[in-house]
Design a protein around this motif. Structure first.
Motif, mmCIF file in Angstrom:
data_model
loop_
_atom_site.group_PDB
_atom_site.id
_atom_site.type_symbol
_atom_site.label_atom_id
_atom_site.label_comp_id
_atom_site.label_asym_id
_atom_site.label_seq_id
_atom_site.Cartn_x
_atom_site.Cartn_y
_atom_site.Cartn_z
ATOM 1 N N TRP A 1 0.882 -1.162 0.067
ATOM 2 C CA TRP A 1 -0.004 -0.246 0.017
ATOM 3 C C TRP A 1 0.759 1.213 0.177
ATOM 4 C CZ3 TRP A 1 -4.764 -0.358 -1.477
ATOM 5 C CH2 TRP A 1 -5.357 -1.217 -1.462
ATOM 6 N N ALA A 2 1.703 1.229 0.874
ATOM 7 C CA ALA A 2 2.634 2.455 0.893
ATOM 8 C C ALA A 2 3.425 2.652 -0.417
ATOM 9 C CB ALA A 2 3.788 2.398 1.917
ATOM 10 N N PHE A 3 3.851 1.526 -1.080
ATOM 11 C CA PHE A 3 4.551 1.868 -2.136
ATOM 12 C C PHE A 3 3.652 2.168 -3.672
ATOM 13 C CE2 PHE A 3 6.288 0.238 -6.327
ATOM 14 C CZ PHE A 3 7.453 0.428 -6.383
ATOM 15 N N GLU A 4 2.408 1.698 -3.516
ATOM 16 C CA GLU A 4 1.486 2.090 -4.580
ATOM 17 C C GLU A 4 0.728 3.413 -4.314
ATOM 18 O OE1 GLU A 4 -0.624 -1.076 -5.603
ATOM 19 O OE2 GLU A 4 0.693 -2.133 -6.801
ATOM 20 N N LEU A 5 0.664 4.000 -2.941
ATOM 21 C CA LEU A 5 0.056 5.152 -2.958
ATOM 22 C C LEU A 5 0.781 6.436 -3.118
ATOM 23 C CD1 LEU A 5 -2.862 4.416 -0.123
ATOM 24 C CD2 LEU A 5 -3.120 5.333 -2.289
ATOM 25 N N ALA A 6 2.298 6.079 -2.671
ATOM 26 C CA ALA A 6 3.164 7.208 -2.416
ATOM 27 C C ALA A 6 3.457 8.128 -3.606
ATOM 28 C CB ALA A 6 4.560 6.518 -2.157
ATOM 29 N N PRO A 7 3.326 7.527 -4.922
ATOM 30 C CA PRO A 7 3.481 8.687 -5.988
ATOM 31 C C PRO A 7 2.153 9.699 -5.941
ATOM 32 C CG PRO A 7 3.811 6.476 -6.724
ATOM 33 C CD PRO A 7 3.338 6.287 -5.453
ATOM 34 N N TYR A 8 0.913 9.143 -5.595
ATOM 35 C CA TYR A 8 0.020 9.993 -5.401
ATOM 36 C C TYR A 8 -0.094 11.131 -4.258
ATOM 37 C CZ TYR A 8 -1.870 6.634 -8.797
ATOM 38 O OH TYR A 8 -1.781 5.629 -9.755
ATOM 39 N N ILE A 9 0.393 10.551 -3.311
ATOM 40 C CA ILE A 9 0.346 11.470 -2.285
ATOM 41 C C ILE A 9 1.589 12.526 -2.390
ATOM 42 C CG2 ILE A 9 1.028 11.663 0.261
ATOM 43 C CD1 ILE A 9 -0.542 9.110 0.607
ATOM 44 N N ALA A 10 2.721 12.109 -3.139
ATOM 45 C CA ALA A 10 3.737 13.229 -3.417
ATOM 46 C C ALA A 10 3.153 14.013 -4.380
ATOM 47 C CB ALA A 10 5.025 12.394 -4.090
ATOM 48 N N PHE A 11 2.373 13.437 -5.138
ATOM 49 C CA PHE A 11 1.874 14.447 -6.347
ATOM 50 C C PHE A 11 0.701 15.278 -6.147
ATOM 51 C CE2 PHE A 11 -1.025 14.342 -10.242
ATOM 52 C CZ PHE A 11 -0.127 15.226 -11.228
ATOM 53 N N VAL A 12 -0.394 14.846 -5.511
ATOM 54 C CA VAL A 12 -1.561 15.678 -5.259
ATOM 55 C C VAL A 12 -1.353 16.973 -4.705
ATOM 56 C CG1 VAL A 12 -3.861 15.672 -4.187
ATOM 57 C CG2 VAL A 12 -3.173 13.554 -5.341
ATOM 58 N N PRO A 13 -0.522 16.959 -3.479
ATOM 59 C CA PRO A 13 -0.370 18.369 -3.008
ATOM 60 C C PRO A 13 0.284 19.577 -4.019
ATOM 61 C CG PRO A 13 0.735 16.619 -1.455
ATOM 62 C CD PRO A 13 0.270 16.018 -2.854
ATOM 63 N N VAL A 14 0.952 19.077 -4.985
ATOM 64 C CA VAL A 14 1.665 19.700 -5.940
ATOM 65 C C VAL A 14 0.489 20.348 -6.612
ATOM 66 C CG1 VAL A 14 3.422 20.038 -7.470
ATOM 67 C CG2 VAL A 14 3.965 18.740 -5.766
ATOM 68 N N PHE A 15 -0.466 19.517 -7.077
ATOM 69 C CA PHE A 15 -1.312 19.750 -7.921
ATOM 70 C C PHE A 15 -2.252 20.838 -7.119
ATOM 71 C CE2 PHE A 15 -5.712 18.869 -9.181
ATOM 72 C CZ PHE A 15 -5.511 18.696 -10.440
ATOM 73 N N LEU A 16 -2.384 20.787 -5.745
ATOM 74 C CA LEU A 16 -3.286 21.638 -5.146
ATOM 75 C C LEU A 16 -2.529 23.093 -5.330
ATOM 76 C CD1 LEU A 16 -4.343 19.402 -2.157
ATOM 77 C CD2 LEU A 16 -5.711 20.256 -4.076
ATOM 78 N N ILE A 17 -1.179 23.368 -5.248
ATOM 79 C CA ILE A 17 -0.683 24.461 -5.045
ATOM 80 C C ILE A 17 -1.189 25.423 -6.225
ATOM 81 C CG2 ILE A 17 1.571 25.762 -5.091
ATOM 82 C CD1 ILE A 17 2.837 23.347 -4.115
ATOM 83 N N PHE A 18 -1.559 24.888 -7.438
ATOM 84 C CA PHE A 18 -1.929 25.680 -8.424
ATOM 85 C C PHE A 18 -3.262 26.679 -8.087
ATOM 86 C CE2 PHE A 18 -0.368 23.213 -11.974
ATOM 87 C CZ PHE A 18 -0.122 24.301 -12.842
ATOM 88 N N VAL A 19 -4.111 26.225 -6.978
ATOM 89 C CA VAL A 19 -5.181 26.804 -6.575
ATOM 90 C C VAL A 19 -4.982 28.312 -6.521
ATOM 91 C CG1 VAL A 19 -7.114 27.116 -5.209
ATOM 92 C CG2 VAL A 19 -6.344 24.611 -5.861
#
Lengths: 208, 407
Positions: free
Chosen positions: B87-105
């Motif tokens: 779970w940690a391995f497969e979820l990590a890319p999303y958890i690293a990626f989504v916050p950066v995506f949110l900075i756009f706001v």
């Protein structure tokens, strides 16, 4: 503030918070428990947002999710012999007693609070209001908090630094090495590694 | 000026959720185009620095190279180590990626073009950026690989250390903005990114906080794992860092996150220090020129950040940490104190700028002095390594090998 989307958000966030919190208890792996804690804290931040407390929500994410959880992960990963499992502990009963006390206090406060305030319009300019009340009305608690944090900082530095002890252990090991009482023992230190190995090699050469 | 309503373009009223969906799609599109452009740009710029020409074969002057890269990544096999924490391995890319995506706001592109003008935009950016670290640690730990774990821990330590001077500098910028807005505007706009940009019509804040700009830029290089602060992903030390074990699109997501973060943090720096969509020193410009100004300022800084990869050698991890805690942090604290004292006594803006400039010169002087002594006669000086305590390890194999070698 009573639209369908608002209710959906509330229930989703509540499920996230409570679900994450229960998974912390159920999870056997400490690192997983911290990740569930992050999820739970994010849910709490979202709940603050539904209460229009955006400053507190952002601070919740900044401090609890971004800093404290990372600190916990560090503490778990960098403590060499720490138990990585969420195992049985002898502190079960005291912990249960403390939790019952906290739960009682929380329920009491929840029942005592006038939730009608929630339906009022959001306070504009919260950061400034919070800052002003911290500096003016609640300056004493604020300063006490600051002193507490400084004390914690000094304490952390005092705990992290024990040069004398390090030096004593190092000297002891070197002495053992020189006496030949530590034959089957290799010392792993960074700077004196070469030195120690050279000594050990010389000792063995002399012996053979 | 009110928030931009997308429906105005089409001349239709649309429900909130359609509006939100369109905004998200806009972010995704912009992010993808940005990553493609930056990958191409980075290859070309680095090639120039190394007297090469970079990609030339795919498309006209190699412009389709990024698309070829992306196709390769998407079609690659997605491998997961058998011992990895699933779970940690497969979820990590999303958890690293989504916050950066949110900075756009809260990022302003022109006076009225942003996803949402958040009242606490600056704080929000740093809050969300902190989430990224959790994903990086999850990737490092979940891969069940020594190098990945080392890379993850390095990335997290570095991000936490450099976040503190950066946040203090943001505090000092907010102080300056609040001081200026108190006289001619609404103080509550001082933490909103667009509010800060709107205040820079005559004076970009780089003139008021030059030290802040330099510390922010150094901190940004560290947050983005850019040389000279790229120890978390240093190939020669930790193979590839926290994403060694990733392949295919999961690896691609880490890179998408890196390039998006590069664009966004640089956009943030150009907004709060260089005046974003403002023409420096006055002159009210139209919407079209505003977006050009934002992009030009951002692009110039992106080129600076990319060329730092060719210009600077990598620091050592202990040098990196001590530079943040012993040099940048004290200077950031002094900057906040100085701003507070000057503003409490009603000092004018130029005093704030002058003091900050003096501090910047002091920072340069200190760094110069430190590097001089290191270069001079005192070459025997050793750096205190972190694990100073000897650990006793019983290892018969090692001693046997050593004894054999000795004989």
């Amino acid at each position: 503030m009573s639209s369908f989307g608002f209710h959906l958000a509330f229930w989703l966030l509540a499920a996230m918070t409570v679900g994450g919190a229960s998974m912390i208890i159920v999870s056997r792996n400490l690192i997983h428990a911290v990740i569930y804690l992050v999820i739970s804290m994010l849910g709490v931040a979202g709940l603050y947002l539904t209460l229009s407390a955006d400053f507190i929500a952002v601070v919740q994410v900044l401090i609890y999710v971004g800093a404290i959880s990372v600190l916990m992960l560090f503490a778990i990963m960098l403590t060499p012999r720490a138990e990585r499992n969420n195992t049985e502990t002898s502190l079960k009963l005291p912990a249960a007693a403390v939790m019952v006390l906290i739960l009682t206090a929380t329920v009491f406060v929840a029942l005592d609070t006038d939730w009608g305030a929630v339906r009022q319009a959001a306070l504009a300019d919260q950061a400034r209001l919070i800052g002003q009340s911290l500096i003016r009305e609640y300056v004493l608690p604020f300063e006490i908090g600051a002193v507490l944090l400084t004390a914690a900082l000094v304490g952390a530095i005092a705990l992290a630094r024990h040069d004398d002890e390090d030096a004593a252990i190092h000297a002891q090991s070197l002495q053992a090495e020189a006496d030949g009482t530590a034959e089957d023992v290799a010392l792993l230190t960074d700077p004196p590694l070469v030195e120690v190995e050279a000594d050990a090699g010389a000792g063995e050469d002399g012996g053979s | 000026m009110p928030d931009l309503v997308l429906g105005q373009f089409a001349g239709v009223d649309m429900p909130d959720w359609v509006d939100a969906l369109l905004r998200i799609m806009f972010i995704v599109a912009l992010m993808t185009v940005n990553a493609f452009a930056l990958i191409y740009l980075e290859r070309k710029i680095l090639a120039r620095f190394q007297a090469r020409v970079g990609p030339t074969r795919t498309g006209p002057i190699g412009t389709l190279q990024s698309i070829a890269d992306a196709l390769k990544l998407v079609t690659k096999e997605d491998v997961r180590p058998s011992t990895a924490d699933r779970w940690a391995f497969e979820l990590a890319p999303y958890i690293a990626f989504v916050p950066v995506f949110l900075i756009f706001v809260p990022m302003p592109f022109t006076e009225t073009w942003f996803i949402r003008d958040l009242n606490l935009g600056l704080l929000y950016v740093f809050g969300v950026l902190g989430l990224n670290i959790v994903g990086v640690i999850m990737a490092g730990w979940g891969s069940d690989n020594k190098y990945a774990l080392l890379g993850g821990v390095r990335a997290a330590a570095q991000a936490i250390s450099y976040e503190i001077p950066m946040l203090l500098i943001v505090v000092s910028v907010v102080m300056v903005a609040a001081g200026r807005l108190a006289t001619d505007g609404d103080v509550s706009a001082a933490v909103s990114i667009n509010g800060i940009v709107a205040d820079q019509t005559t004076t970009p804040y780089i003139l008021l906080q030059p030290l802040g700009f330099v510390i922010f830029l150094i901190g940004a290089l560290a947050e983005l794992h850019r040389p000279p602060f790229d120890m978390p992903i240093a190939e020669s030390e930790v193979v590839g860092g926290y994403f060694v074990e990733y392949s295919g699109m999961r690896w691609g997501m880490f890179f998408l996150a890196e390039y998006t973060a590069l664009f966004l943090i640089v956009l943030l720096a150009s907004s709060i220090f260089l005046g974003g969509w403002n023409w420096p020193f006055g002159a009210d410009v139209g919407l079209g020129l505003q977006i050009v100004l934002t992009l030009v300022k951002t692009s110039v800084m992106i080129v600076l950040v990319i060329s730092s990869r060719a210009l600077f050698p990598r620091l050592r991890i202990d040098q990196l940490m001590s530079f943040s805690w012993k040099v940048l942090l004290p200077f950031a604290i002094v900057q906040v104190l100085a701003n507070g004292i000057i503003m409490a006594y009603g000092g004018p803006d130029w005093v704030v700028g002058l003091v900050s400039f003096a501090l910047l010169l002091a920072l340069f002087g200190l760094v110069f002095a430190l590097t001089r002594t290191r270069k001079g006669g005192d070459t025997t000086r050793t750096i205190q390594t972190t694990p100073a305590r000897p650990r006793v390890i019983t290892s018969p194999e090692v001693t046997a090998v050593e004894a054999g070698g000795g004989d």
